[in-house]
Write an enzyme that holds these catalytic residues in place. Structure first.
Site, PDB file in Angstrom:
ATOM      1  CB  CYS A 132      -0.895   0.061   1.232  1.00 18.27           C
ATOM      2  SG  CYS A 132      -2.021  -1.312   1.440  1.00 18.27           S
ATOM      3  CD  GLU A1252      -9.300   3.566  -9.970  1.00 16.94           C
ATOM      4  OE1 GLU A1252     -10.072   4.521 -10.124  1.00 16.94           O
ATOM      5  OE2 GLU A1252      -9.453   2.471 -10.516  1.00 16.94           O
TER       6      GLU A1252
HETATM    7  S1  FES Z   1       0.286  -3.848   2.862  1.00 18.14           S
HETATM    8 FE1  FES Z   1       1.362  -2.325   3.960  1.00 18.14          FE
HETATM    9  S2  FES Z   1      -0.209  -1.053   4.679  1.00 18.14           S
HETATM   10 FE2  FES Z   1      -1.260  -2.445   3.392  1.00 18.14          FE
END
Ligand code: FES
Ligand code: FAD
Length: 1320
Positions: A132, A1252
Site C-alpha cells: 500500500c 488510482e
Molecule cells: S500492505 Fe502495507 S499497509 Fe497495506
C-alpha cells in the site's frame, strides 16, 4: 523445552511438541516474507535479538529463547512503543496488514542498534513487503531513530543533499521550506532502551546452568545418535525444509532441530590457511564475521570473503539470514544458491562427522551435483566449513542478477576465481561456477581447464565466452524460462570479471615493480576507461523524499480537521496488532473450514470426480459440488451470469470445482488434495491474445470511439508510423488474502457474513440468491480489508456464496481463508493488453491522426472485462488532443482465470500504449518525447473525443511545475553527459503527463448513503457505504462529520461497514469512495444540524450532551440518513458522445534511472510527481495514495511478471516467484507536490479522488528505462525502431542493449522446442 512468549515462560513436554509452530495470532504467518517476531537468544551469555518469520520457526527451536510478537511490544491498553507510535504518526500504515511485520523489523533493529544507520535500516526492512504505502513513510518513521535523520546520507556523487543537492543541480528547496510537515517529530515518545522488555530471568539462569536434557541436543554425540534415524532431517534455520513442508507437501514424522548450543557447530576458527566456520552459524552471523575479518586482513587474503559478503548483502531478507544456517545452505544445494558457487570456486572443504568418525570432503562440483561418492553419508553431519584465504595474484568475484534488487532469488549467479601466480600474467588456475542455469550449481570446469596457460587478454575473453556457452548449455525449454537472457548473463558476468581483474592488475602493476611482478604485461590489453562503468553494481539505498502541500487557510477554525494531515485512525491499532481482520476473528463454536478444489486443466471435460477418499478422511464433514447447488449455481452481477462451481467442463486452470468442508483447515486442505478428477482435454486451448485474435475468440461487445476523420487526416500528414506494444498482467497481491466467515444465526434463516470485500451489497445478494432467501435475511459486515485494489469484488462473492451455502447446510459457522498460492491461482488480476497503433504526424511532432486497437486478455469469463476495456478506450487520449482519433477495443475470451478490476481499471494499459506511440513518434522526428508530449497536450478549454468539455489549465500547470521541480532540462544534459562517458551504464530521464478522468459512467453507480446517530451523551456514530481498505476513507468520513457537526473528531466513531446500516451501497472503487460517501455523510450531518440548530442557538455555550438531551426531550430525532444521488454522468456508445466523468485529476511525473547494460539491472534514482488534487481533505492520506499507487505502477511496468506454462498453469504463485516492489526499489529520491488547490463546486469540499491515478505515473520509470536503452543502442549504432514490452524487466533491458555478447549466444529456432512459459 522452555521458552518465553510475551514475557511468559512456556514449558512444553516432549509429547506436546509439534514440529511446526502454529498459533492463531501474529505468530501465524500469512505471507512468507512479511510477518515476524523478535527472537531474543542467549549466545555466550550475551543477548542477541533476531527478527524471525513465524511460519518457518519450528517450535522446538525456541528452547531458551524469548519470543516477542507485536502484541508484546506495546498496546493501546498498556503502553504504545515509540516504534508503533512513529510508524502510525508518520503515516506508515494504510491497510495495516503488513504493519506488525514492519514494526517487528524496526523494533528488533533498535534492540540491537538504538541509533541505526540508514544502511542498517534499509537492510532491516529488506525482507518485508508492503503493497500500500510505497515504503517512503515507513522509511521516514525509521529515520526518526537515526542520528542523522535530516540528511539523505547519499554521497553517491560525492555530494550530500544538504550541501549541494543531488546531481549537483539546484534542488527543490522552495517546497521543503514552505510546505508544512506531514507529522511532527516533537510529539514523539523518546526511545528509552531501559523501558524495553527484559529477558526472562528464569531463562537467563537456565542458560547459565545449561542443564542437561535429553531432547535438547547439547553435545555433538547426542546429535549423532539422533541422526541414526534415517527419516529425521536435521533442521537448522528451517528455511529450506520449512517451505518444502508448507508448500510442497513434504512430511517428516521426526525432525532434529538444533539450537545453537552445540559448540562445534558455532566455531569460528582463524588458522594459517583460512577461516573455519561452524555449519550452525546463521548467514547473518557469517556476514558479521566476514565483515570483521576483511577489516583485519590484507585484501589479497580476503578475496573470497569479499565476494561472499557481497552476496550475503542481497541474499533474502534479514529475517531469513538470521534463521538460515551456513550448513543448511550448503547441504540443501539449491540450484540458485548464492553462496555455493563462491564456496566452490574458493576451494572450500567440508568437515563432516558421523559415528564412524571425522572426514573432509571438497565442496566441489561432485558434491554440488550430489554425486554419491562425494556426498554426505547417511548419519553424517556437516560440522564446519574451511574457507581458505586467497593468495597474492588471486582474484575472486561474485555476480548475480535477479528480478528485484533485494530479497529475490538470482536468475543467474556466479562465482569466479583466477590465480596468476607470482611473476606472470598467465592464468594458472581458473574456476567458474554458475547458479540458476541447471538443476544445481554448475561448474564450467572444461572451459577453465582449456584457458589455463593463456594470458589475460581480449583473445582469452573471446575464447572463454565461446567455451562457456558451449559447456554450460541451456536448452530452449529450460525450466524458469528466460533462456537467452541466462545465456547472455553467463558471458556478461565473465566479461565483468575480466574487466575487474584487468583493472586490479592495472593498479597493482602500477604500484609495484612492473617488470618483476608482471613481466608479460605487454600482452595484457587494458580496458578503455569508459568500460570501467561495467564494474559498479547498482544499489538504491539511503532513500529520502519530500512532500509539498498547501496548508489550510489560516482563518480555518483550529478544530476543523478538513485539509489537515490527520493520521489514519486505525494507524496505532495497525502497529499494535489490535486491528481485527477477518481471520483474526475468534474461532466460533462448531466452526468448520472450507477449502476449494480447483481444476488443473485449461480446457477439459470432467469425466469423473471421485470424492470417496477425501470424504473418508478424519474431520471431513462434506464436499459441496455443483449437484448441491442445483438451481442456484450461477449468479449475474454485471452482464453475464457466472457459475459458482463447475463439474462438467472447465475452462481454465484454477476454476472452482468443489469445496471440502472439514473440522480444521489442515483437514480440509489435505482432503482437497485427495479429490480425484479425471479430465478429457478439449480443443482449442486459447491462452494468449494472439491466439484469441486468430480464433476470433472475443466476448460480445466491441467498443469503438471515433473523433474527427482519421482516414482523411492520414492523407495529409508528413509521416505515418505503425507499432504495437504488449503489456503483461498484474497480480493484486493484497496482503490479506481472500477471507470470509459465514455464521448462520440459527433462526429465521438469518446469516451474518464477515468478509474481506469491497462490495458487501453484492455479497449479500449472491449469498441470498444461493440460499434462496430474501436479502433482508443476510447481513454482510466488513470491518476493514487488508488491501483489495479491485480484487475483492467478483470472485470474493462466488467464494462467499459457496462458504455460506456450506454454513447453511450444516448449520455451523464456516470459514474460508485462501493461501497466497491459491489466491493467486484462482482470482485473476489485471488484464494483459496488446495495443496496436497507427499514428499520422508532421515532421515537427504534431500528431494529427491516431488509430488504436486495444485487445485485453479477459480470461475465461466476462467478469468486468468489458468495463475495463471501455475505460481503456475512453481514456486512450490521456493528456493529448488528437484532432482525429479512432480507438477500438476487444475483450479476448481465453482459457485463463478470469481477469478483473485492478487499480486504474484499464487506464494504466491504455495510457502506456498511447505514451509508447508518442515516444516512437518523437524518435522518428528526432525530438525528445517530452517535447512531443507538450506539443500535443490539451491546452486550456477543449473537448475530449467523447465531446466532454475539459479545462486543461491545471494539466499544463502540473507539467510546467514538474519540469521545474525536477530540474528536467539541467538533468537531461547531465544524463547525456553521463551517457557519453559510460559505455556499460546508461541513464534515462522521462516525464509523462496525466489526465485521469474520475467517474463511474452512470449516475446510479455514483449514489451513496450514510447513517449518522447522535447519542444522548453527545457522542456520534457514523456509518456509510464505503469500505476501509487502507485508503483511509473512514478517517476522512470522521473528518467530514467533525467539520459539519463542529465537534472534535474524538467525539465521532465509525465501527465498520454493514448492509444492516446502509443498504444497497455501491462497490468501493474507482477513486470515488471518499467523494461519494463523504457527500452522503455531509448530507446526514447537515440534516441533523438543521434539526438541532434551534436547540443550539438557545444554549450556544452548551455541550453536545446538553443539546442531545434537549433534542430528545423535545422529541427531535437524533438519527439521520444522508444521501448523494450521484454525479450526473452518462455515455452513449452508439453516438460515441457523453459526459462519463465528473472531473479530471491532472498530474505529471519525471523519473530518472540508471541501467546496467550487461545485466539488465536498473536503479530508480529519482522521481518527482506533481498532482492537481483540488483541496485535499487529508494531505497525509492523499500523499500516501499517490506514492503507494506510483510504486504499484512502477512494479507493474518494470518487475511484476506473471508466468504461465504453455498449458495455462500459472507458475508465479507466491512472493518467491512474483516480485512486487520492495524497499530497495523505491526511487532514492521521491518528491511529491500538490498544485495550489482550485475550486470544484460539485465535489466534496472541492477535493478529488486519488486512489488510482498514481498507478499510471509509474510508467515514467518505464520510459526512463526506455530512454536509457535507446542511448545504449544509439552508441552501438542501432538506430532503428525500439520495441520494448511491459514489464521492462532485467531480461528485456539486457536483451535490448544488444552487443557482442548478445550476438554470441546460441539462438533457438522458434517452434523447435516448447518453451517453459508463454507471454499471454
Ligand atoms: S500492505 Fe502495507 S499497509 Fe497495506
Ligand atoms: C524467503 C527465502 C528467500 C531466500 N532467498 C535466497 C537468496 O536470495 N539466495 C540464496 O542463495 N538462498 C536464498 N534462500 C535459501 C536459503 O539460503 C536456504 O534456505 C538456507 O540457507 C538453508 O539454511 P537452513 O539452515 O534454513 O536449512 P534447513 O532448512 O534447516 O536445512 C536444509 C537442509 O540441510 C540439512 N542440514 C542442515 N544442517 C545440516 C548439517 N549441519 N549437517 C547435515 N545436514 C544439514 C537439513 O537436513 C536439510 O536437508 C531463501 C530462502 C527463503 C525461505
Amino acid at each position: 523445552m522452555e521458552f518465553a512468549l510475551g514475557g511468559w515462560s512456556h514449558v512444553i513436554r516432549e509429547e506436546n511438541v509439534s514440529p511446526s509452530f502454529k498459533g492463531k495470532n501474529k505468530l501465524e504467518e500469512t505471507v512468507l516474507e512479511s510477518e515476524l517476531g523478535d527472537l531474543v537468544c542467549m549466545q555466550s551469555l550475551t543477548l542477541q535479538h533476531y527478527p524471525a518469520n513465524a511460519c518457518l520457526l519450528p517450535i522446538c527451536s525456541l528452547h531458551g529463547a524469548a519470543v516477542t510478537t507485536v502484541e508484546g511490544v506495546g498496546s493501546t491498553k498498556a503502553r504504545i512503543h515509540p516504534v508503533q507510535e512513529r510508524v502510525a504518526k508518520c503515516h506508515g500504515t494504510q491497510c495495516g496488514f503488513c504493519t506488525p511485520g514492519m514494526v517487528m523489523s524496526i523494533y528488533t533493529l533498535l534492540r540491537n542498534h538504538p541509533e541505526p544507520t540508514l544502511d542498517q535500516l534499509t537492510d532491516a526492512l529488506g525482507g518485508n513487503l508492503c503493497r500500500c504505502t510505497g515504503y517512503r513513510p515507513i522509511i521516514d518513521a525509521c529515520k526518526t531513530f537515526c542520528k542523522t535523520s535530516g540528511c539523505c546520507q547519499s554521497k553517491e556523487n560525492g555530494v550530500c543533499c544538504l550541501d549541494q543537492g543531488i546531481n549537483e543541480l539546484p534542488e527543490f528547496e522552495e517546497g521543503n521550506k514552505t510546505s508544512p510537515k506531514l507529522f511532527s517529530e516533537e510529539e514523539f515518545l523518546p526511545l528509552d532502551p531501559t523501558q524495553e522488555l527484559i529477558f526472562p530471568p528464569e531463562l537467563m539462569i537456565m542458560a547459565e546452568k545449561q542443564p542437561q536434557r535429553t531432547r535438547v541436543f547439547l553435545t555433538l554425540k547426542e546429535l549423532l545418535e539422533a541422526k541414526e534415524n534415517p527419516q529425521a532431517p536435521i533442521v537448522m534455520g528451517n528455511t529450506s525444509v520449512g517451505p518444502e513442508v508448507r508448500f510442497k507437501g513434504a512430511f517428516h514424522p521426526v525432525i532434529i532441530s538444533l539450537n545453537e548450543c552445540i559448540e562445534e557447530l558455532s566455531v569460528v576458527n582463524h588458522a594459517d590457511d583460512g577461516l573455519t566456520l561452524g555449519a550452525g552459524l546463521s548467514l547473518a552471523q557469517v556476514k558479521e564475521i566476514l565483515a570483521e575479518v576483511i577489516q583485519k586482513l590484507p585484501e589479497e587474503k580476503t578475496q573470497t570473503y569479499h565476494a561472499l559478503l557481497k552476496h550475503l548483502g542481497t541474499l533474502a531478507g534479514c529475517q531469513i539470514r538470521n534463521m538460515a544456517s551456513l550448513g543448511g545452505h550448503i547441504v540443501s544445494r539449491h540450484l540458485d544458491s548464492d553462496l555455493n558457487p563462491l564456496l566452490a570456486v574458493g576451494n572450500c572443504t567440508l568437515n563432516l562427522l558421523s559415528k564412524e568418525g571425522e572426514r573432509q570432503i571438497p565442496l566441489n562440483e561432485q558434491f554440488l551435483t550430489k554425486c554419491p561418492s562425494a556426498d554426505l553419508k547417511p548419519g553424517e553431519i556437516l560440522v564446519s566449513v574451511n574457507i581458505p584465504y586467497s593468495r597474492k595474484w588471486e582474484f575472486v568475484s561474485a555476480f548475480r542478477q535477479a528480478q528485484r534488487q533485494q530479497n529475490a532469488l538470482a536468475i543467474v549467479n556466479s562465482g569466479m576465481r583466477v590465480f596468476f601466480g607470482e611473476g606472470g600474467g598467465i592464468i594458472r588456475e581458473l574456476s567458474i561456477a554458475y547458479g540458476g542455469v541447471g538443476p544445481t550449481t554448475i561448474c564450467a570446469k572444461n572451459s577453465c581447464q582449456k584457458l589455463i596457460g593463456r594470458p589475460w587478454n581480449e583473445e582469452m575473453l573471446d575464447a572463454a565466452c565461446r567455451l562457456i556457452l558451449d559447456e554450460v548449455s541451456l536448452p530452449g525449454w529450460a525450466p524458469g524460462g528466460k533462456v537467452e537472457f541466462k545465456r547472455t548473463l553467463l558471458i556478461s558476468f565473465f566479461f565483468k570479471f575480466y574487466l575487474k581483474v584487468s583493472q586490479i592488475l592495472k593498479t597493482m602493476v602500477n604500484g609495484t615493480d612492473r617488470v618483476l611482478a608482471f613481466p608479460v604485461l605487454g600482452v595484457l590489453v587494458m580496458p578503455k576507461v569508459e568500460y570501467e562503468s561495467a564494474l559498479e553494481d547498482l544499489h538504491s539505498r539511503n532513500h529520502w523524499g519530500t512532500s509539498k502541500y498547501q496548508d489550510v487557510d489560516p482563518k480555518q477554525l483550529p478544530q476543523d480537521p478538513i485539509g489537515r494531515p490527520i493520521m489514519h485512525l486505525s494507524g496505532i491499532k495497525h502497529t499494535t496488532g489490535e486491528a481485527i481482520y477477518c481471520d483474526d476473528m475468534p474461532v466460533l463454536d462448531g466452526e468448520l473450514f472450507l477449502a476449494f478444489v480447483t481444476s488443473s486443466r485449461a480446457h477439459a471435460e470432467i469425466v469423473s470426480i471421485d470424492l470417496s477418499e477425501a470424504l473418508s478422511l478424519p474431520g471431513v464433514v462434506d464436499i459441496v459440488t455443483e449437484e448441491d447447488l442445483r438451481g442456484v449455481n450461477s449468479f449475474c452481477l454485471l452482464i453475464e451470469p457466472e457459475k459458482l462451481l463447475e463439474t462438467q467442463e472447465v475452462s481454465c486452470v484454477g476454476q472452482l470445482v468443489c469445496a471440502v468442508v472439514a473440522d480444521s483447515e489442515v483437514q480440509a486442505k489435505q482432503a482437497a488434495k485427495k479429490v480425484k478428477i479425471v479430465y478429457q482435454d478439449l480443443e482449442p486451448v486459447i491462452l494468449t491474445i494472439e491466439e484469441a485474435i486468430r480464433h476470433h475468440s472475443f466476448f460480445q461487445g466491441e467498443r469503438k470511439l471515433e473523433y474527427g476523420n482519421v482516414d482523411e487526416a492520414f492523407k495529409v500528414v508528413d509521416q505515418i508510423l505503425e507499432g504495437e506494444i504488449h503489456m503483461g498482467g498484474q497480480e493484486h497481491f493484497y496482503m490479506e488474502t481472500q477471507s470470509m466467515l459465514a455464521v448462520p444465526k440459527g433462526e429465521d434463516q438469518e446469516m451474518d457474513v464477515y468478509v474481506s470485500s469491497q462490495f458487501p451489497k453484492y455479497i449479500q445478494d449472491i449469498v441470498a440468491a444461493t440460499l434462496k432467501v430474501p436479502a433482508n435475511k443476510i447481513m454482510c459486515h466488513v470491518k476493514r480489508v487488508g488491501g483489495a485494489f479491485g480484487g475483492k469484488v467478483t470472485k470474493t462473492g462466488i467464494m462467499a456464496a459457496i462458504t455460506a451455502f456450506a454454513a447453511n447446510k450444516h448449520g455451523r459457522p464456516v470459514r474460508c481463508i485462501l493461501e497466497r498460492g491459491e489466491d493467486m491461482l484462482i482470482t485473476g488480476g489485471r488484464h494483459p493488453y496488446l495495443g496496436k497503433y497507427k499514428a499520422g504526424f508532421m515532421n515537427d511532432g504534431r500528431i494529427l491522426a491516431l488509430d488504436v486497437e486495444h485487445y485485453c486478455n479477459g480470461g475465461s469469463t466476462l467478469d468486468e472485462s468489458l468495463f475495463v476495456l471501455e475505460t481503456g478506450v475512453l481514456k486512450v487520449d490521456n493528456a493529448y488532443k488528437f484532432p482525429n482519433l479512432r480507438c477500438q477495443g476487444w475483450a479476448c475470451k481465453t482459457n485463463l482465470p478470469s481477469n478483473t478490476a485492478l487499480r486504474g481499471f484499464g487506464f494504466p494499459q491504455s495510457g502506456l500504449i498511447t505514451e509508447n506511440c508518442i515516444t516512437e513518434v518523437a524518435a522518428k522526428c528526432g525530438l525528445s518525447p517530452e517535447k512531443v508530449r507538450m506539443m500535443n497536450m490539451y491546452k486550456e478549454i477543449d473537448q475530449t473525443p467523447y465531446k466532454q468539455e475539459i479545462d486543461a489549465t491545471n494539466l499544463i500547470q502540473c507539467w510546467k511545475e514538474c519540469m521545474a521541480m525536477s530540474s528536467y532540462s539541467l538533468r537531461k544534459v547531465a544524463v547525456e553527459k553521463f551517457n557519453s562517458e559510460n559505455y556499460w551504464k546508461k541513464k534515462g530521464l522521462a516525464m509523462v503527463p496525466l489526465k485521469f478522468p474520475v467517474g463511474f459512467g452512470s449516475t446510479a453507480a455514483c449514489q451513496a448513503a450514510a447513517l449518522v446517530h447522535i447519542y444522548l451523551d453527545g457522542s456520534v456514530l457514523v456509518t456509510h457505504g464505503g469500505i476501509e481498505m487502507g485508503q483511509g476513507v473512514h478517517t476522512k468520513m470522521i473528518q467530514v462529520a467533525s467539520r459539519e457537526l463542529r465537534m472534535p473528531m474524538s467525539n465521532v466513531h465509525l465501527r465498520g461497514t454493514s448492509t444492516e446500516t446502509v443498504p444497497n451501497a455501491n462497490v468501493s472503487g474507482a477513486s470515488l469512495v471518499a467523494d461519494l460517501n463523504g457527500l452522503a455523510v455531509k448530507d446526514a450531518c447537515q440534516t441533523l444540524l438543521k434539526r438541532l440548530e434551534p436547540i443550539i442557538s438557545k444554549n450556544p455555550k452548551g455541550t453536545w450532551k446538553d443539546w442531545a438531551q434537549a433534542a430528545y426531550d423535545e422529541s427531535i430525532s437524533l438519527s439521520a440518513t444522508g444521501y448523494f444521488r450521484g454525479y450526473e454522468t452518462h455515455m452513449n456508445w452508439e453516438t460515441g458522445e457523453g459526459h462519463p466523468f465528473e472531473y479530471f485529476v491532472f498530474g505529471a511525473a519525471c523519473s530518472e534511472v540508471e541501467i546496467d547494460c550487461l545485466t539488465g539491472a536498473h536503479k530508480n534514482i529519482r522521481t518527482d510527481i506533481v498532482m492537481d488534487i483540488g483541496h485535499s481533505i487529508n494531505p497525509a492520506l492523499d500523499v500516501g495514495q499517490i506514492e503507494g499507487a506510483f510504486i504499484q505502477g512502477m512494479g507493474l511496468y518494470t518487475i511484476e511478471e506473471l508466468k504461465y506454462s504453455p498449458q495455462g498453469v500459472l507458475y508465479t504463485r507466491g512472493p518467491d516467484q512474483y516480485k512486487i516492489p520492495a524497499v530497495s526499489d523505491v526511487p532514492t529520491e521521491l518528491h511529491v507536490s500538490f498544485l495550489p488547490p482550485s475550486q470544484n463546486s460539485n465535489t466534496l469540499y472541492s477535493s478529488k479522488g486519488l486512489g488510482e491515478p498514481g498507478v499510471f505515473l509509474g510508467c515514467s520509470v518505464f520510459f526512463a528505462i526506455h530512454d536509457a536503452v535507446r542511448a545504449a543502442r544509439q552508441e552501438r549504432g542501432l538506430l532503428g525502431p525500439l520495441k520494448l514490452d511491459s514489464p521492462l524487466t532485467p531480461e528485456k533491458i539486457r536483451m535490448a542493449c544488444e552487443d557482442k555478447f548478445t550476438k554470441m549466444i546460441p539462438r533457438d529456432e522458434p517452434g523447435s522446442y516448447v518453451p517453459w512459459n508463454i507471454p499471454v
